[in-house]
Scaffold this motif. Sequence first.
Motif, short mmCIF file in Angstrom:
data_model
loop_
_atom_site.label_atom_id
_atom_site.label_comp_id
_atom_site.label_asym_id
_atom_site.label_seq_id
_atom_site.Cartn_x
_atom_site.Cartn_y
_atom_site.Cartn_z
N ARG A 157 7.47 -9.51 33.92
CA ARG A 157 7.88 -10.77 33.28
C ARG A 157 8.79 -10.58 32.08
O ARG A 157 9.22 -11.55 31.48
CB ARG A 157 6.63 -11.55 32.83
N GLY A 158 9.06 -9.33 31.71
CA GLY A 158 9.87 -9.09 30.52
C GLY A 158 11.36 -9.32 30.76
O GLY A 158 11.79 -9.83 31.81
N GLN A 159 12.16 -8.95 29.77
CA GLN A 159 13.62 -9.07 29.85
C GLN A 159 14.15 -8.16 30.97
O GLN A 159 13.76 -7.00 31.06
CB GLN A 159 14.20 -8.64 28.49
N LEU A 179 24.33 -11.41 48.43
CA LEU A 179 22.95 -11.14 48.85
C LEU A 179 22.04 -12.32 48.51
O LEU A 179 21.05 -12.57 49.18
CB LEU A 179 22.42 -9.87 48.18
N ARG A 180 22.39 -13.02 47.43
CA ARG A 180 21.62 -14.19 47.01
C ARG A 180 22.57 -15.22 46.44
O ARG A 180 23.62 -14.87 45.90
CB ARG A 180 20.62 -13.81 45.90
N PRO A 181 22.21 -16.51 46.49
CA PRO A 181 23.08 -17.52 45.89
C PRO A 181 23.07 -17.37 44.36
O PRO A 181 22.13 -16.81 43.79
CB PRO A 181 22.43 -18.85 46.31
N PRO A 182 24.12 -17.89 43.67
CA PRO A 182 24.24 -17.67 42.23
C PRO A 182 23.00 -18.10 41.44
O PRO A 182 22.60 -17.44 40.49
CB PRO A 182 25.45 -18.52 41.83
N GLU A 183 22.36 -19.20 41.85
CA GLU A 183 21.23 -19.71 41.06
C GLU A 183 20.01 -18.78 41.13
O GLU A 183 19.11 -18.85 40.29
CB GLU A 183 20.85 -21.14 41.50
N PHE A 184 20.00 -17.89 42.13
CA PHE A 184 18.85 -16.99 42.27
C PHE A 184 18.61 -16.19 40.98
O PHE A 184 17.45 -16.00 40.57
CB PHE A 184 19.11 -16.02 43.44
N PHE A 185 19.69 -15.76 40.36
CA PHE A 185 19.55 -14.87 39.20
C PHE A 185 18.94 -15.62 38.01
O PHE A 185 18.01 -15.14 37.38
CB PHE A 185 20.90 -14.21 38.88
N ASP A 192 19.20 -11.36 34.13
CA ASP A 192 20.42 -11.55 33.36
C ASP A 192 21.50 -10.65 33.97
O ASP A 192 21.61 -9.48 33.65
CB ASP A 192 20.12 -11.15 31.90
N LEU A 193 22.26 -11.24 34.90
CA LEU A 193 23.29 -10.47 35.62
C LEU A 193 24.59 -10.53 34.82
O LEU A 193 25.16 -11.60 34.65
CB LEU A 193 23.49 -11.07 37.02
N VAL A 194 25.04 -9.38 34.35
CA VAL A 194 26.27 -9.34 33.55
C VAL A 194 27.34 -8.64 34.39
O VAL A 194 27.25 -7.44 34.66
CB VAL A 194 26.06 -8.57 32.22
#
Length: 515
Positions: free
Chosen positions: A151-153, A186-192, A198-200
């Motif tokens: 559950r962390g960062q 692989l996944r839609p944008p909202e998945f992240f 935090d996808l950079v």
Amino acid sequence: MATDATKPEGPDFEQGIDAGELKDGEMIAGRVGGEAVLLARCGRNVFAVGGTCTHYGGQLAQGILDGTTVRCPLHHAHFDLESGEALSAPALRSLPCWNVEQKGNRLRVTTIRAGRPTANPPTEALRSIVIVGGGAAGHAAAETLRSRGYRGQLTMLSADTDAPCDRPNLSKDYLAGTAPEDWIPLRPPEFFGDNRIDLVLGARVTSLDVASRRAVIEGGRTYAFDALLLATGAEPVRLTIPGADLPLVHYLRTLADARAIIAKLAATRRVVVVGSGFIGLEVAASLRARDIAVDVVGPEAIPLEHALGPDLGRFVRATHEEHGVTFHLGQTVTTIERDAVVLANGKRLAADLVVVGIGVRPRVDIAQRAGLAVDDGILVDEYLATNVAGIFAAGDVARCPDPRAPRPIRVEHWVVAERQGQIAARNMLGERVPCRFPPFFWSQHYDVQISQVGHAERGDQSEVKGTMQGRSFVVAFRGSGKIHAVATVGRDQQCLRAEVALERQDDEALAAIVT
Ligand SMILES: Cc1cc2nc3c(=O)[nH]c(=O)nc-3n(C[C@H](O)[C@H](O)[C@H](O)COP(=O)(O)OP(=O)(O)OC[C@H]3O[C@@H](n4cnc5c(N)ncnc54)[C@H](O)[C@@H]3O)c2cc1C
Ligand code: FES
């Protein structure tokens, strides 16, 4: 990603079937409403789960059962029948599950049920995990961290400009023009966002400070971590000959690379592919599907011989020639001109576009500079841990022990990278999961899929069983009296059974499978 949208066939499980039709260890494909459902009996238990694989829609009934799991025939994803959970890549999404009731001699599928939630390991010790790399291994690790209860960062730093994508498709249907771009992520944008990942993007890590536990990206921003995964993959080897920088020369690793090639295809009549390895030949097949003339140049006498042996290599060559590819083997390219490629034998091949696929190198630079142990790959133990506590590596960049191989191996396969990402994630959370699965890969050439499990050693003898002309055969790779790997065409179940035998290191069972 695409899944098979064809109408499900087979018995209507809501109406039920005779219980005697489903024997122990067997599966039946059928339907419930409009959905494909798989009914499987494992001892006293009967399970009903979705019948199509959540990767590319493989028909699970054509796979195999192993205990209470089912394995997909196409690219060997494993699913748990009790929970529907996707246990092993390349499938990342679970299968739906249904209740089953038996009344008298009638088995019926009734209501949809929730899958069993995964047990959450304690994760309090970690507040921040950084993943370097947004490819197969990095993405699979991020999903696993969240699905196992972390559950962390969670930060994924990727040098790519696009979100994690289905890289194998870039040289196949996407390049051939038969897969729309919305199949590629692989996944839609909202998945992240939904999963607090935090996808950079466009974030290239330039250094790691191991002592203060920080990753630094271009521009100087730093990311603190308690645990780190290095999943930096590999980069294409570049040509260094005259003309190598001309605009007609392309490489294929990223979605941006694929888009750049496709953007030129409308004005392209002739392509020269430099390199007769997997990527070069898949590119050739996809361009032939667009009716573009293709010359393939490679230094070896038989394409893919080093990886697949001479018989399968010749088979691949013949398959491409049937589709109009012209090979120039035993040749290298000496110069590239504005509209042609010149070979060592002086021959000039006209080209509007050149695609180079001459191998890749593991991206070890940041690991090396940080003082991690590196030897043509980042050295990891069987838990995918590097020599620095809390830092793990997975995918193309990792060199890992294999219980079946005499020395650690580095593998450049999609499924291996994803599975390693999944295992590394679990080990970051304190599980002690050894990485012992046999490598698996597939490669697609027109309507022929080659699948291989295991790790063939250089010098292994290959032995073919079955009919190459009929496209139904098995190739065993043998050395020191042992089978190290098995490749198949049109024999998906044999390939799956070989995978199980390799996992159990059951040489007798393996030998029986390939006879
Ligand atoms: C066109 C193509 C087709 C393929 N087809 C098949 C196939 O059919 N079957 C098969 O088994 N395999 C196939 N492969 C191989 C497979 O894609 C790779 O084995 C797999 O992608 C490896 O995963 P990875 O996560 O290790 O690396 P990658 O998927 O390459 O991901 C590496 C990630 O790290 C990032 N990165 C690198 N350096 C840094 C840095 N310093 N800072 C931040 N980010 C960084 C990159 O931007 C990228 O996001 C194919 C590969 C290609 C290119
Ligand atoms: S379709 Fe099932 S693993 Fe690919």
